[in-house]
Scaffold this motif. Sequence first.
Motif, short mmCIF file in Angstrom:
data_model
loop_
_atom_site.label_atom_id
_atom_site.label_comp_id
_atom_site.label_asym_id
_atom_site.label_seq_id
_atom_site.Cartn_x
_atom_site.Cartn_y
_atom_site.Cartn_z
N GLN A 277 7.26 -32.94 -33.82
CA GLN A 277 7.91 -33.64 -34.94
C GLN A 277 9.16 -34.40 -34.50
OE1 GLN A 277 6.01 -34.03 -37.19
NE2 GLN A 277 5.90 -32.43 -38.75
N GLU A 409 3.10 -29.04 -40.18
CA GLU A 409 3.39 -29.80 -41.40
C GLU A 409 4.57 -29.21 -42.17
OE1 GLU A 409 2.15 -32.65 -42.22
OE2 GLU A 409 0.86 -32.63 -40.45
N VAL A 411 7.37 -28.43 -40.76
CA VAL A 411 8.60 -28.83 -40.06
C VAL A 411 9.04 -30.21 -40.55
CG1 VAL A 411 9.66 -29.33 -37.83
CG2 VAL A 411 7.94 -27.51 -38.03
N ASP A 412 10.25 -30.29 -41.07
CA ASP A 412 10.82 -31.55 -41.53
C ASP A 412 11.37 -32.31 -40.32
OD1 ASP A 412 12.36 -33.65 -42.57
OD2 ASP A 412 13.02 -32.49 -44.29
N ASP A 414 13.14 -34.92 -40.11
CA ASP A 414 14.49 -35.49 -40.30
C ASP A 414 15.58 -34.46 -40.06
OD1 ASP A 414 13.46 -38.02 -40.99
OD2 ASP A 414 13.18 -37.39 -43.06
N THR A 415 15.33 -33.23 -40.46
CA THR A 415 16.35 -32.18 -40.33
C THR A 415 16.00 -31.14 -39.26
OG1 THR A 415 15.30 -30.79 -42.02
CG2 THR A 415 16.91 -32.43 -42.77
N GLU A 417 14.16 -28.60 -39.74
CA GLU A 417 14.19 -27.33 -40.45
C GLU A 417 12.88 -27.17 -41.21
OE1 GLU A 417 17.63 -27.38 -42.93
OE2 GLU A 417 19.06 -27.26 -41.26
N TRP A 418 12.61 -25.95 -41.68
CA TRP A 418 11.39 -25.74 -42.46
C TRP A 418 11.50 -26.43 -43.81
CZ3 TRP A 418 7.72 -24.12 -39.52
CH2 TRP A 418 7.91 -23.14 -38.53
N ARG A 419 10.45 -27.08 -44.22
CA ARG A 419 10.41 -27.68 -45.56
C ARG A 419 10.44 -26.58 -46.62
NH1 ARG A 419 8.59 -33.12 -45.04
NH2 ARG A 419 7.45 -33.52 -43.11
N GLN A 420 9.73 -25.50 -46.33
CA GLN A 420 9.72 -24.30 -47.17
C GLN A 420 9.75 -23.09 -46.26
OE1 GLN A 420 6.51 -24.05 -50.01
NE2 GLN A 420 6.72 -26.19 -50.68
N LYS A 466 -0.49 -30.31 -46.38
CA LYS A 466 0.26 -31.35 -47.09
C LYS A 466 0.05 -31.23 -48.59
CE LYS A 466 0.20 -34.77 -43.33
NZ LYS A 466 -0.37 -36.06 -42.87
N LEU A 469 1.99 -28.27 -49.90
CA LEU A 469 3.40 -28.59 -50.00
C LEU A 469 3.71 -29.40 -51.25
CD1 LEU A 469 4.22 -29.46 -46.28
CD2 LEU A 469 5.34 -27.67 -47.62
#
Length: 474
Positions: A277, A409, A411-412, A414-415, A417-420, A466, A469
């Motif tokens: 990512q 999926e 993994v964000d 941009d950050t 970090e975990w999306r959830q 996806k 999410l």
Amino acid sequence: MAKHSAFTENPGIIIRLEMSTTQTIGGVTKINGMMKAKYIIQIIDDLDLQANPRDSKTGAVTSAIIDSAQSDPQLFPFKTKGILLAASDYQWLDRDRIRMFFVDRSIEGILDGGHNTLAIGLLILNRALEFKGEKPLRKNLTWGDFKKLWAEKREMIGEYCESIRKNDDGSPNTENTTGSDLSFYIPVEVIVPKDPEDKMCVADFRSDLLEICEARNNNAELNASAKANQKGYFDELYKQFQQYEPGLAKRIEWKTNDGGDIKVQDIIALVWLALRQLPEVKDAEGKTVVPPAPVKLYSSKASSLKQFERFMSSPEVTVGEHGDYKSALRNNDVLKAFKLAVQIPALADYIYANFPNMYNAAGGSYGKITAVKKLNESRRNKHTPYGDESVAVASPDGFITPLVFGLTELVDPDTMEWRQDPQRFLEKNLQAIVNDYAQVLSALGWDPQKVGKSPMSYTTVERDYKMALAGMLE
């Protein structure tokens, strides 16, 4: 004559080389000679194999070395490469002796010949055991196992060595009986800086050691994990595992033959779920490092490891330390990826443990699948791959790997970090994902090889992650 540099205060170790020759090219001096086996004792006492890309272990190679040393000690030095030692500080003594100072044990010490060192050490240890009326060792040993036994029996080894120096009446034994004592020869090569008092010369020498070590071990097909470990590419990842799951960190074979039961390439394949990512980087040669294709997580973990080595070699990711021989992480986003990656083995275990029941809940009959039936008939101990927790049903990797790949999926990019929360996500959504994924198994004839190698398996799971999410999967 080389002088001992003023900045070294440790006592070092003394070896005695006979029939030695010395060659110097540029800033490196090489000393070739023969060392009697008795002098290897101090080397084993003082050194480990930190500087060697792999730890040695007993097996066919060490058995052959021991047999050769015992059956034909006069020819033994012509049958083996011997031992390669490197030190950045040293001092010539009288009587062909060299005092060696191993200033940085991570790159100085035994660069090559770990199996020779282990074999001769084991020969000495077994002779000492027999001398004291104990049975010789028969079990397989790693270098770490051997060193523990060596320390435990060190007093006994000393008594044995003292006995072979004396006759029954206590007088010195002046006979060279090679086969029964420790006077047979081992070829030894020593490499040192031309001038240990010249700081620039020493710095250049140290920066060359990793390349020398890698080249010398190429004859033994030094693998990618050994190279990556030697270059420091696992160091930060290991630290993160130590902080998050120290028990698992100990079980990973970070260094070849160190006794870990989890292959490091299996871990690196999971690490790529987070690394992929990140924006692409260029390797040390300026070529773009592309993340491994999804199917490589199943079909070629070795190639994932090679890509990891290229990725970590990027000047955008690591920077050289102590000259250029070892690298340290400099990229904060990669560090964030590592912090996520250390959580993935437990998530993979959750998927592994729950998939059979979830497949049955989706309308299938997991235990009747031929590959599952055969696997469970042949495997007595059934447990999760990383946490080693007992499970009722073992699963083929080909069925599980695409579901694990879907974690990328979460993994964000941009950050980083975990999306959830990934554990809660799986508890809430894995059943719905398996309901859809079960159709892939059916379409591919319930063949784990086809499932694990089919792009359709991964694209299906990615789509379902996806949708989950987005709250669109039921």
